[in-house]
Design a protein around this motif. Structure first.
Motif, mmCIF file in Angstrom:
data_model
loop_
_atom_site.group_PDB
_atom_site.id
_atom_site.type_symbol
_atom_site.label_atom_id
_atom_site.label_comp_id
_atom_site.label_asym_id
_atom_site.label_seq_id
_atom_site.Cartn_x
_atom_site.Cartn_y
_atom_site.Cartn_z
ATOM 1 N N GLN A 154 50.266 42.512 46.149
ATOM 2 C CA GLN A 154 50.940 42.623 44.867
ATOM 3 C C GLN A 154 50.522 41.439 44.008
ATOM 4 O OE1 GLN A 154 55.210 43.257 46.062
ATOM 5 N NE2 GLN A 154 54.958 45.131 44.843
ATOM 6 N N VAL A 155 50.139 41.738 42.758
ATOM 7 C CA VAL A 155 49.658 40.718 41.831
ATOM 8 C C VAL A 155 50.640 40.635 40.669
ATOM 9 C CG1 VAL A 155 47.747 39.967 40.382
ATOM 10 C CG2 VAL A 155 47.289 41.312 42.452
ATOM 11 N N LYS A 156 51.113 39.434 40.381
ATOM 12 C CA LYS A 156 52.036 39.246 39.268
ATOM 13 C C LYS A 156 51.294 39.406 37.945
ATOM 14 C CE LYS A 156 55.467 36.071 37.328
ATOM 15 N NZ LYS A 156 56.088 34.726 37.430
ATOM 16 N N VAL A 157 51.873 40.237 37.068
ATOM 17 C CA VAL A 157 51.292 40.427 35.730
ATOM 18 C C VAL A 157 52.397 40.205 34.698
ATOM 19 C CG1 VAL A 157 49.360 41.882 36.442
ATOM 20 C CG2 VAL A 157 51.583 42.936 36.011
ATOM 21 N N TRP A 205 58.944 47.947 36.683
ATOM 22 C CA TRP A 205 60.153 47.117 36.569
ATOM 23 C C TRP A 205 60.033 45.814 37.347
ATOM 24 C CZ3 TRP A 205 60.780 49.963 32.881
ATOM 25 C CH2 TRP A 205 60.901 51.352 32.936
ATOM 26 N N ALA A 206 58.931 45.623 38.065
ATOM 27 C CA ALA A 206 58.780 44.434 38.911
ATOM 28 C C ALA A 206 57.735 43.450 38.386
ATOM 29 C CB ALA A 206 58.417 44.844 40.337
ATOM 30 N N ARG A 207 57.083 43.782 37.261
ATOM 31 C CA ARG A 207 56.058 42.911 36.664
ATOM 32 C C ARG A 207 54.925 42.630 37.640
ATOM 33 N NH1 ARG A 207 58.872 37.999 33.440
ATOM 34 N NH2 ARG A 207 56.665 37.688 32.939
ATOM 35 N N LYS A 208 54.495 43.678 38.363
ATOM 36 C CA LYS A 208 53.451 43.506 39.362
ATOM 37 C C LYS A 208 52.476 44.680 39.360
ATOM 38 C CE LYS A 208 56.307 40.802 42.566
ATOM 39 N NZ LYS A 208 56.965 40.789 43.897
ATOM 40 N N LEU A 209 51.260 44.395 39.817
ATOM 41 C CA LEU A 209 50.307 45.426 40.190
ATOM 42 C C LEU A 209 50.364 45.528 41.706
ATOM 43 C CD1 LEU A 209 47.943 47.380 39.425
ATOM 44 C CD2 LEU A 209 46.404 45.455 39.928
ATOM 45 N N THR A 210 50.635 46.720 42.213
ATOM 46 C CA THR A 210 50.772 46.934 43.652
ATOM 47 C C THR A 210 49.551 47.664 44.179
ATOM 48 O OG1 THR A 210 53.192 47.009 43.526
ATOM 49 C CG2 THR A 210 52.166 48.060 45.444
ATOM 50 N N ILE A 262 42.412 40.828 35.841
ATOM 51 C CA ILE A 262 42.518 40.391 37.224
ATOM 52 C C ILE A 262 41.135 40.338 37.849
ATOM 53 C CG2 ILE A 262 43.435 41.017 39.509
ATOM 54 C CD1 ILE A 262 45.759 42.384 38.000
ATOM 55 N N ASP A 263 40.829 39.214 38.474
ATOM 56 C CA ASP A 263 39.588 39.047 39.217
ATOM 57 C C ASP A 263 39.729 39.821 40.527
ATOM 58 O OD1 ASP A 263 37.775 37.911 41.271
ATOM 59 O OD2 ASP A 263 37.183 36.539 39.683
ATOM 60 N N ALA A 264 38.876 40.821 40.723
ATOM 61 C CA ALA A 264 39.014 41.689 41.893
ATOM 62 C C ALA A 264 38.590 41.030 43.190
ATOM 63 C CB ALA A 264 38.211 42.973 41.681
ATOM 64 N N TRP A 323 41.928 38.552 43.462
ATOM 65 C CA TRP A 323 43.204 39.201 43.157
ATOM 66 C C TRP A 323 44.141 38.255 42.419
ATOM 67 C CZ3 TRP A 323 43.678 44.337 43.353
ATOM 68 C CH2 TRP A 323 42.740 45.038 44.120
ATOM 69 N N ARG A 324 43.578 37.533 41.457
ATOM 70 C CA ARG A 324 44.359 36.642 40.613
ATOM 71 C C ARG A 324 44.139 37.000 39.144
ATOM 72 N NH1 ARG A 324 43.166 30.663 43.308
ATOM 73 N NH2 ARG A 324 44.213 31.068 45.321
ATOM 74 N N GLU A 325 45.201 36.854 38.364
ATOM 75 C CA GLU A 325 45.074 37.025 36.929
ATOM 76 C C GLU A 325 44.298 35.843 36.368
ATOM 77 O OE1 GLU A 325 48.302 38.328 33.751
ATOM 78 O OE2 GLU A 325 48.364 36.169 34.089
ATOM 79 N N VAL A 326 43.229 36.133 35.621
ATOM 80 C CA VAL A 326 42.377 35.062 35.116
ATOM 81 C C VAL A 326 42.544 34.830 33.624
ATOM 82 C CG1 VAL A 326 40.671 35.240 36.946
ATOM 83 C CG2 VAL A 326 40.437 36.679 34.909
ATOM 84 N N LYS A 327 43.056 35.842 32.905
ATOM 85 C CA LYS A 327 43.303 35.635 31.480
ATOM 86 C C LYS A 327 44.148 36.773 30.931
ATOM 87 C CE LYS A 327 39.341 37.660 28.986
ATOM 88 N NZ LYS A 327 38.298 37.363 27.992
ATOM 89 N N ARG A 328 44.631 36.562 29.695
ATOM 90 C CA ARG A 328 45.354 37.591 28.957
ATOM 91 C C ARG A 328 44.603 37.888 27.659
ATOM 92 N NH1 ARG A 328 51.077 38.073 29.953
ATOM 93 N NH2 ARG A 328 51.368 37.747 32.203
#
Length: 311
Positions: free
Chosen positions: A292-295, A275-280, A26-28, A31-36
């Motif tokens: 909250q960021v979806k992961v 259980w929510a597939r998120k970073l809070t 996650i790009d701080a 706050w977006r996922e940039v890669k896996r």
């Protein structure tokens, strides 16, 4: 923003997705996922080395460790032949690496020369070794036994069990105070933290601290005075004063809160919502969720270089 959410955080944030066998980067700043980053099969925990040169993912079913550069988010190397690594921890002096074989009921103690691992001893334990904490002197590894309800102390130099003591139901994470005298154990099968005096030759039960259902994982608050604990079933996080051993604050944390990280400055607390597939992200001053960021599926651990001070 008043919460500090927009403050400059330059290092990436790493979130382990246990059911997708990868790590979200996650790009701080955005706050977006940039890669896996793909890992081995069934990773459960990731951990930053004491020298902060690597983040290590423990791949339980792949019998491997994946080393990731915490600055560039590039894979450094993979070490294979590490049997059933569920949880892991380096000693502060980085001479020992300890892994918990959750499925196979053993703890492995490895010698580390800065590059390679050498198995010193495989130690049979109780049922389902879960989480590990190593004292500041790099002499003792404390390991919880999830299904035999025990806390075990492993002598690292001798690679043998010093003692074991019964705990409440389903002990998970363990945290030892900086003076090495007190161990806190989260009882995931209960609503409390169990406190043990580990300063002598034999451990002693001190008390229980009621926190919330599914008491699970710890992370230092960054002020050298408090530690956070996630209550997975209650969907809360407790802030515990390590001197008075009392809960001083409680924060809402939906979605099965699990592992945590505290950003520099200590105000923002990140927690994986299992259980929510998120970073809070929680503002600990306002007690509000600010992001909250979806992961991926079943997010477990979270680490970043831009963290608050460790104990």
């Amino acid at each position: 923003m008043a919460s500090g959410l927009a403050a400059a955080q330059r290092a990436p944030i790493f979130v382990l997705n246990s059911l997708e066998a990868d790590v979200s980067v996650i790009d701080a700043a955005t706050w977006r996922e940039v890669k896996r980053i793909p890992t081995g099969k069934e990773p459960h925990h990731l951990y930053m080395t004491p020298d902060e040169k690597s983040i290590i993912v423990a791949n339980a079913l792949a019998d491997s460790l994946t080393f990731i550069d915490p600055r560039t988010a590039e894979v450094q190397k993979t070490i294979r032949g590490v049997v059933d690594p569920y949880h892991l921890r380096f000693s502060p002096d980085m001479k020992w690496l300890v892994t918990a074989g959750n499925r196979l009921h053993h703890v492995d103690v490895y010698k580390w020369d800065g590059k390679d691992l050498a198995l010193a001893k495989r130690i049979p334990t109780g049922k389902t070794p879960s989480h590990i904490y190593i004292d500041t002197r790099s002499t003792v590894a404390y390991v919880t036994m999830q299904d035999s309800d025990e806390l075990v102390a492993v002598d690292l130099a001798r690679q043998e069990i010093r003692w074991r003591i019964k705990t409440g139901p389903m002990p998970a994470d363990v945290f030892v105070t900086p003076d090495d005298k007190t161990a806190l154990v989260g009882l995931t099968g209960s609503d409390s933290v169990e406190v043990f005096d580990v300063s002598g030759d034999a451990p002693r039960t001190v008390r229980k601290i009621k926190t919330g259902a599914g008491a699970h994982a710890f992370r230092g608050a960054g002020d050298q005075k408090h530690v956070y604990l996630s209550n997975r079933v209650a969907n809360t996080i407790s802030k515990i004063d390590v001197t008075t051993l009392q809960v001083v604050e409680t924060y809402p944390a939906p979605g099965g809160p699990d592992c945590m990280e505290v950003l520099q400055g200590g105000r923002l607390l990140m927690v994986t919502s299992r259980w929510a597939r998120k970073l809070t992200v929680i503002d600990t001053q306002t007690k509000q969720i600010v992001k909250q960021v979806k992961v991926g599926k079943s997010p477990h651990g979270v680490w970043t270089l831009d963290h608050a001070a460790r104990f």
